[in-house]
Write a protein that holds these residues in place. Structure first.
Motif, PDB file in Angstrom:
ATOM      1  N   ASN A 137     -91.495   5.848  10.715  1.00  0.00           N
ATOM      2  CA  ASN A 137     -92.718   5.400  10.060  1.00  0.00           C
ATOM      3  C   ASN A 137     -93.046   3.964  10.472  1.00  0.00           C
ATOM      4  O   ASN A 137     -94.167   3.651  10.875  1.00  0.00           O
ATOM      5  CB  ASN A 137     -92.479   5.516   8.553  1.00  0.00           C
ATOM      6  CG  ASN A 137     -93.717   5.267   7.757  1.00  0.00           C
ATOM      7  OD1 ASN A 137     -94.234   4.177   7.781  1.00  0.00           O
ATOM      8  ND2 ASN A 137     -94.195   6.291   7.061  1.00  0.00           N
ATOM      9  N   GLU A 138     -92.033   3.081  10.398  1.00  0.00           N
ATOM     10  CA  GLU A 138     -92.276   1.682  10.772  1.00  0.00           C
ATOM     11  C   GLU A 138     -92.575   1.569  12.268  1.00  0.00           C
ATOM     12  O   GLU A 138     -93.513   0.874  12.676  1.00  0.00           O
ATOM     13  CB  GLU A 138     -91.066   0.799  10.421  1.00  0.00           C
ATOM     14  CG  GLU A 138     -91.319  -0.652  10.811  1.00  0.00           C
ATOM     15  CD  GLU A 138     -90.120  -1.568  10.628  1.00  0.00           C
ATOM     16  OE1 GLU A 138     -89.147  -1.181   9.964  1.00  0.00           O
ATOM     17  OE2 GLU A 138     -90.185  -2.686  11.168  1.00  0.00           O
ATOM     18  N   PHE A 139     -91.787   2.278  13.068  1.00  0.00           N
ATOM     19  CA  PHE A 139     -91.967   2.197  14.524  1.00  0.00           C
ATOM     20  C   PHE A 139     -93.391   2.632  14.913  1.00  0.00           C
ATOM     21  O   PHE A 139     -94.094   1.928  15.639  1.00  0.00           O
ATOM     22  CB  PHE A 139     -90.914   3.094  15.189  1.00  0.00           C
ATOM     23  CG  PHE A 139     -90.979   3.112  16.688  1.00  0.00           C
ATOM     24  CD1 PHE A 139     -90.474   2.050  17.426  1.00  0.00           C
ATOM     25  CD2 PHE A 139     -91.531   4.189  17.363  1.00  0.00           C
ATOM     26  CE1 PHE A 139     -90.529   2.062  18.821  1.00  0.00           C
ATOM     27  CE2 PHE A 139     -91.584   4.216  18.743  1.00  0.00           C
ATOM     28  CZ  PHE A 139     -91.086   3.154  19.468  1.00  0.00           C
ATOM     29  N   LEU A 140     -93.809   3.792  14.380  1.00  0.00           N
ATOM     30  CA  LEU A 140     -95.133   4.303  14.760  1.00  0.00           C
ATOM     31  C   LEU A 140     -96.246   3.424  14.196  1.00  0.00           C
ATOM     32  O   LEU A 140     -97.258   3.200  14.850  1.00  0.00           O
ATOM     33  CB  LEU A 140     -95.295   5.756  14.287  1.00  0.00           C
ATOM     34  CG  LEU A 140     -94.449   6.774  15.054  1.00  0.00           C
ATOM     35  CD1 LEU A 140     -94.470   8.134  14.377  1.00  0.00           C
ATOM     36  CD2 LEU A 140     -94.932   6.905  16.508  1.00  0.00           C
ATOM     37  N   THR A 141     -96.048   2.902  12.981  1.00  0.00           N
ATOM     38  CA  THR A 141     -97.080   2.030  12.407  1.00  0.00           C
ATOM     39  C   THR A 141     -97.235   0.775  13.254  1.00  0.00           C
ATOM     40  O   THR A 141     -98.350   0.325  13.530  1.00  0.00           O
ATOM     41  CB  THR A 141     -96.718   1.637  10.957  1.00  0.00           C
ATOM     42  OG1 THR A 141     -96.552   2.837  10.211  1.00  0.00           O
ATOM     43  CG2 THR A 141     -97.812   0.807  10.307  1.00  0.00           C
ATOM     44  N   ARG A 142     -96.117   0.211  13.690  1.00  0.00           N
ATOM     45  CA  ARG A 142     -96.194  -0.999  14.518  1.00  0.00           C
ATOM     46  C   ARG A 142     -96.921  -0.711  15.834  1.00  0.00           C
ATOM     47  O   ARG A 142     -97.720  -1.511  16.294  1.00  0.00           O
ATOM     48  CB  ARG A 142     -94.791  -1.533  14.813  1.00  0.00           C
ATOM     49  CG  ARG A 142     -94.199  -2.282  13.655  1.00  0.00           C
ATOM     50  CD  ARG A 142     -92.790  -2.725  13.925  1.00  0.00           C
ATOM     51  NE  ARG A 142     -92.296  -3.492  12.806  1.00  0.00           N
ATOM     52  CZ  ARG A 142     -92.508  -4.803  12.648  1.00  0.00           C
ATOM     53  NH1 ARG A 142     -93.167  -5.475  13.552  1.00  0.00           N
ATOM     54  NH2 ARG A 142     -92.063  -5.431  11.589  1.00  0.00           N
ATOM     55  N   VAL A 143     -96.635   0.457  16.403  1.00  0.00           N
ATOM     56  CA  VAL A 143     -97.271   0.765  17.683  1.00  0.00           C
ATOM     57  C   VAL A 143     -98.746   1.117  17.473  1.00  0.00           C
ATOM     58  O   VAL A 143     -99.625   0.617  18.176  1.00  0.00           O
ATOM     59  CB  VAL A 143     -96.533   1.926  18.389  1.00  0.00           C
ATOM     60  CG1 VAL A 143     -97.239   2.300  19.692  1.00  0.00           C
ATOM     61  CG2 VAL A 143     -95.090   1.536  18.679  1.00  0.00           C
ATOM     62  N   ASN A 144     -99.025   1.964  16.477  1.00  0.00           N
ATOM     63  CA  ASN A 144    -100.391   2.463  16.300  1.00  0.00           C
ATOM     64  C   ASN A 144    -101.311   1.437  15.657  1.00  0.00           C
ATOM     65  O   ASN A 144    -102.372   1.118  16.174  1.00  0.00           O
ATOM     66  CB  ASN A 144    -100.389   3.700  15.395  1.00  0.00           C
ATOM     67  CG  ASN A 144     -99.870   4.918  16.112  1.00  0.00           C
ATOM     68  OD1 ASN A 144    -100.133   5.110  17.286  1.00  0.00           O
ATOM     69  ND2 ASN A 144     -99.121   5.737  15.408  1.00  0.00           N
ATOM     70  N   LEU A 145    -100.886   0.943  14.504  1.00  0.00           N
ATOM     71  CA  LEU A 145    -101.796   0.122  13.703  1.00  0.00           C
ATOM     72  C   LEU A 145    -101.814  -1.320  14.193  1.00  0.00           C
ATOM     73  O   LEU A 145    -102.818  -2.006  14.112  1.00  0.00           O
ATOM     74  CB  LEU A 145    -101.335   0.175  12.240  1.00  0.00           C
ATOM     75  CG  LEU A 145    -102.419   0.183  11.194  1.00  0.00           C
ATOM     76  CD1 LEU A 145    -103.367   1.335  11.404  1.00  0.00           C
ATOM     77  CD2 LEU A 145    -101.803   0.278   9.808  1.00  0.00           C
ATOM     78  N   MET A 146    -100.644  -1.767  14.726  1.00  0.00           N
ATOM     79  CA  MET A 146    -100.583  -3.148  15.198  1.00  0.00           C
ATOM     80  C   MET A 146    -100.776  -3.200  16.711  1.00  0.00           C
ATOM     81  O   MET A 146    -100.549  -4.224  17.349  1.00  0.00           O
ATOM     82  CB  MET A 146     -99.259  -3.782  14.762  1.00  0.00           C
ATOM     83  CG  MET A 146     -99.145  -3.792  13.237  1.00  0.00           C
ATOM     84  SD  MET A 146     -97.472  -4.075  12.665  1.00  0.00           S
ATOM     85  CE  MET A 146     -97.411  -5.836  12.724  1.00  0.00           C
ATOM     86  N   ARG A 147    -101.175  -2.049  17.249  1.00  0.00           N
ATOM     87  CA  ARG A 147    -101.638  -1.953  18.636  1.00  0.00           C
ATOM     88  C   ARG A 147    -100.594  -2.303  19.701  1.00  0.00           C
ATOM     89  O   ARG A 147    -100.935  -2.835  20.751  1.00  0.00           O
ATOM     90  CB  ARG A 147    -102.864  -2.857  18.864  1.00  0.00           C
ATOM     91  CG  ARG A 147    -104.034  -2.574  17.948  1.00  0.00           C
ATOM     92  CD  ARG A 147    -104.761  -1.315  18.390  1.00  0.00           C
ATOM     93  NE  ARG A 147    -106.053  -1.187  17.727  1.00  0.00           N
ATOM     94  CZ  ARG A 147    -106.244  -0.577  16.543  1.00  0.00           C
ATOM     95  NH1 ARG A 147    -105.224  -0.029  15.907  1.00  0.00           N
ATOM     96  NH2 ARG A 147    -107.443  -0.491  16.023  1.00  0.00           N
ATOM     97  N   ALA A 148     -99.316  -1.987  19.443  1.00  0.00           N
ATOM     98  CA  ALA A 148     -98.322  -2.223  20.494  1.00  0.00           C
ATOM     99  C   ALA A 148     -98.608  -1.337  21.702  1.00  0.00           C
ATOM    100  O   ALA A 148     -98.101  -1.584  22.790  1.00  0.00           O
ATOM    101  CB  ALA A 148     -96.917  -1.963  19.968  1.00  0.00           C
ATOM    102  N   TYR A 149     -99.437  -0.295  21.512  1.00  0.00           N
ATOM    103  CA  TYR A 149     -99.730   0.573  22.659  1.00  0.00           C
ATOM    104  C   TYR A 149    -100.720  -0.075  23.628  1.00  0.00           C
ATOM    105  O   TYR A 149    -100.924   0.412  24.736  1.00  0.00           O
ATOM    106  CB  TYR A 149    -100.232   1.954  22.192  1.00  0.00           C
ATOM    107  CG  TYR A 149    -101.615   1.969  21.564  1.00  0.00           C
ATOM    108  CD1 TYR A 149    -102.740   2.270  22.314  1.00  0.00           C
ATOM    109  CD2 TYR A 149    -101.782   1.695  20.214  1.00  0.00           C
ATOM    110  CE1 TYR A 149    -103.995   2.288  21.741  1.00  0.00           C
ATOM    111  CE2 TYR A 149    -103.023   1.710  19.641  1.00  0.00           C
ATOM    112  CZ  TYR A 149    -104.138   2.014  20.407  1.00  0.00           C
ATOM    113  OH  TYR A 149    -105.383   2.023  19.818  1.00  0.00           O
ATOM    114  N   LEU A 150    -101.334  -1.173  23.202  1.00  0.00           N
ATOM    115  CA  LEU A 150    -102.203  -1.934  24.112  1.00  0.00           C
ATOM    116  C   LEU A 150    -101.458  -3.208  24.503  1.00  0.00           C
ATOM    117  O   LEU A 150    -101.821  -4.317  24.111  1.00  0.00           O
ATOM    118  CB  LEU A 150    -103.530  -2.270  23.422  1.00  0.00           C
ATOM    119  CG  LEU A 150    -104.382  -1.074  22.986  1.00  0.00           C
ATOM    120  CD1 LEU A 150    -105.582  -1.531  22.181  1.00  0.00           C
ATOM    121  CD2 LEU A 150    -104.846  -0.272  24.204  1.00  0.00           C
ATOM    122  N   ALA A 151    -100.382  -3.027  25.290  1.00  0.00           N
ATOM    123  CA  ALA A 151     -99.446  -4.134  25.543  1.00  0.00           C
ATOM    124  C   ALA A 151    -100.120  -5.318  26.231  1.00  0.00           C
ATOM    125  O   ALA A 151     -99.715  -6.464  26.041  1.00  0.00           O
ATOM    126  CB  ALA A 151     -98.284  -3.630  26.376  1.00  0.00           C
TER     127      ALA A 151
END
Ligand code: FAD
Ligand code: SF4
Length: 466
Positions: free
Chosen positions: A255-269
């Motif tokens: 949950n934390e990992f995906l939230t950090r990537v999705n909501l905090m945009r880690a996928y747009l490095a």
């Protein structure tokens, strides 16, 4: 029956495992029309009975066959307000497509792909058939939570002429659709479009409101004058394994990992500072067998992990993840370690994770869920090197509203108790549905609960004197 099922184009595995582009590329109009011709228009269509919100699939498919794509989308929207979402994430193989008659002798009609096609076609055309809105009733409903249950209820209630305001704790709307399901399966722009449509219909949204903290249910009803409240707060409280070493740096809940990537945009490095532990060139172990674990594994891969192992204590046959997710994960090089379970995480002197100690399991007698229970094989301990571990073994009820609303009945696991047909809770004027009542389920089941609640709230508002 002679036409083979039309396959949807996909980004090839090597390309997609290095980026967050959507994996499935959709159908062309020609492909959609061909696929629709595979429907034999059954007298008693199993597809509709297999759909938790009862979409009139046969009629929708007939409209696609006739080339009336916008008509098909409008017919779909009567029963399903988020078709571009469900066309992408529903487990069709166990719902509509699982009951499709054509599937008895071959592959079922690709109902999910057709649903996605008409929804995307409609969105691209800009000619969205918004439903008619009844004259204003003067009644108002507060919806807590903007996941699929809350959004589905909002869509139905606004059409009945009620004022609807959705309160969301996070800064972005959509619930798991935006903070859980990754961009490569469900682009955020698609969820945004669907929510914009609800805004156009008149639904009001307010983010950054943690109901139970910023404002209580009683304050919403007494001070702010809402005539009814629908609680759709989901099941987002992560569960852990409870084994030693889960405190090491590098161990996340999915949950934390995906939230950090999705909501905090880690996928747009390139555009955002990485708000997540750098997976590049590291070994990652993901624990679990559901969509959440699969999404976490595929996300870690895209963030540059050298090796990603998915550790699951049962066999692939028992995995709750969607079949498509399992297939895609395997293609992307995720290593499946079935019948394996971590018993301890190991770390270095500075507190960083170095490995997961695991045991092999075998399947014993069925448990209460009907699935065969995993039993530890003595002497099978082994160590998997890992610098990142992601625990995706489920989640439980978001607790805040229950703890600040003493007259709201909950069960032993802190889920809100609601009547399965009316969604009424123990508190007058308060209804609840979706994962906060059932526990983690599916998008379409949450939407079904939202629709039932909307019908029940409408009846409640109509029959009570204010
Ligand atoms: P949620 O979607 O959880 O939404 C609840 C919302 O309420 C959240 O936005 C939350 O922030 C908000 N909230 C919570 N507490 C408060 C509060 N006190 N005040 C205000 N707001 C609050 N299902 C599928 O069908 N297919 C899939 O492929 C799939 N993949 C998944 C992948 C992941 C990673 C996860 C976690 C789940 C997945 N699911 C999938 C399950 C599905 O997403 C959920 O069953 C569904 O989203 C539940 O909807 P909901 O509206 O009940 O709750
Ligand atoms: Fe068409 Fe299959 Fe539904 Fe029958 S069950 S109406 S063939 S989609």
């Amino acid at each position: 029956m002679k036409i083979p099922r039309v396959a949807m184009l996909e980004l090839d595995a090597a390309t997609r495992s290095r980026c967050f582009e959507e994996v499935n590329l959709g159908l062309s109009p020609q492909d959609a029309a061909t696929e629709a011709m595979r429907c034999i228009e059954c007298a008693n269509p199993g597809c509709t009975t297999g759909c938790p919100v009862g979409v009139h699939i046969k009629e929708v498919v007939a409209l696609i066959c006739a080339g009336n794509f916008l008509g098909a989308a409008a017919r779909m929207r009567e029963d399903n307000v988020l078709p571009a979402v469900t066309g992408r994430v529903c487990p069709q193989e166990s719902q509509c497509e699982g009951r499709c008659v054509v599937g008895k002798k071959g592959q079922p009609v690709a109902i999910g792909n057709l649903e996605r096609f008409i929804a995307d076609y409609e969105l691209k055309s800009g000619r969205l058939g918004l439903p008619a809105i009844a004259p204003a009733t003067g009644r108002s409903v507060a919806i807590v939570g903007s996941g699929p249950a809350g959004l589905a209820a909002a869509g139905d209630l606004i059409q009945k002429g009620h004022r609807v305001r959705v309160f969301e704790a996070l800064h972005e709307l959509g619930g798991v659709l935006v903070y859980g399901i990754p961009e490569f399966r469900l682009p955020k722009s698609i969820v945004r479009c669907e929510i914009d449509n609800l805004s156009r219909m008149g639904v009001e949204f307010e983010t950054n409101v943690v109901v139970g903290k910023s404002v209580t249910l009683d304050e919403l009803m007494i001070d702010e004058g809402y005539n009814a409240v629908f609680v759709a707060t989901g099941a987002g409280l992560p569960s852990f394994l409870g084994v030693p070493g889960e405190h090491f740096n590098g161990v996340y809940s999915a949950n934390e990992f995906l939230t950090r990537v999705n909501l905090m945009r880690a996928y747009l490095a390139d555009e955002y500072d990485q708000p997540v532990y750098d997976c590049r060139d590291r070994e990652v172990v993901v624990v679990g067998g559901g969509n959440t674990a699969m999404d976490a594994a595929r996300t870690a891969r895209r963030l540059g992990a050298r090796a990603v192992s998915l550790v699951y204590r049962r066999s692939q046959a028992e995995m709750p993840a969607r079949a498509e997710e399992v297939r895609h994960a395997r293609q992307e090089g995720i290593e499946f370690r079935m019948l394996t379970s971590p018993i301890e995480f190991l770390g270095d002197a500075r507190g960083w994770l170095t490995a997961a100690r695991c045991v092999r399991m075998e399947l014993g007698a069925p448990d209460a869920s009907g699935r065969r229970s995993p039993v530890k094989i003595d002497g099978s301990e082994h160590t998997l090197p890992a610098q990142v571990a992601i625990i995706g073994v489920g989640a439980t009820a978001n607790p805040l509203i229950q703890s600040t609303t003493p007259d709201l009945k909950t069960n032993a696991r802190n889920y809100i108790v609601a009547d399965p047909e009316t969604m009424r809770t123990s508190k007058r004027g308060v209804f609840a549905g979706g994962d906060i009542v059932t526990g983690g389920a599916t998008v379409i089941l949450a939407m079904g609960a939202g629709r039932k609640a909307a019908a029940s709230i409408h009846a409640f508002l109509a029959t009570n004197v204010w």
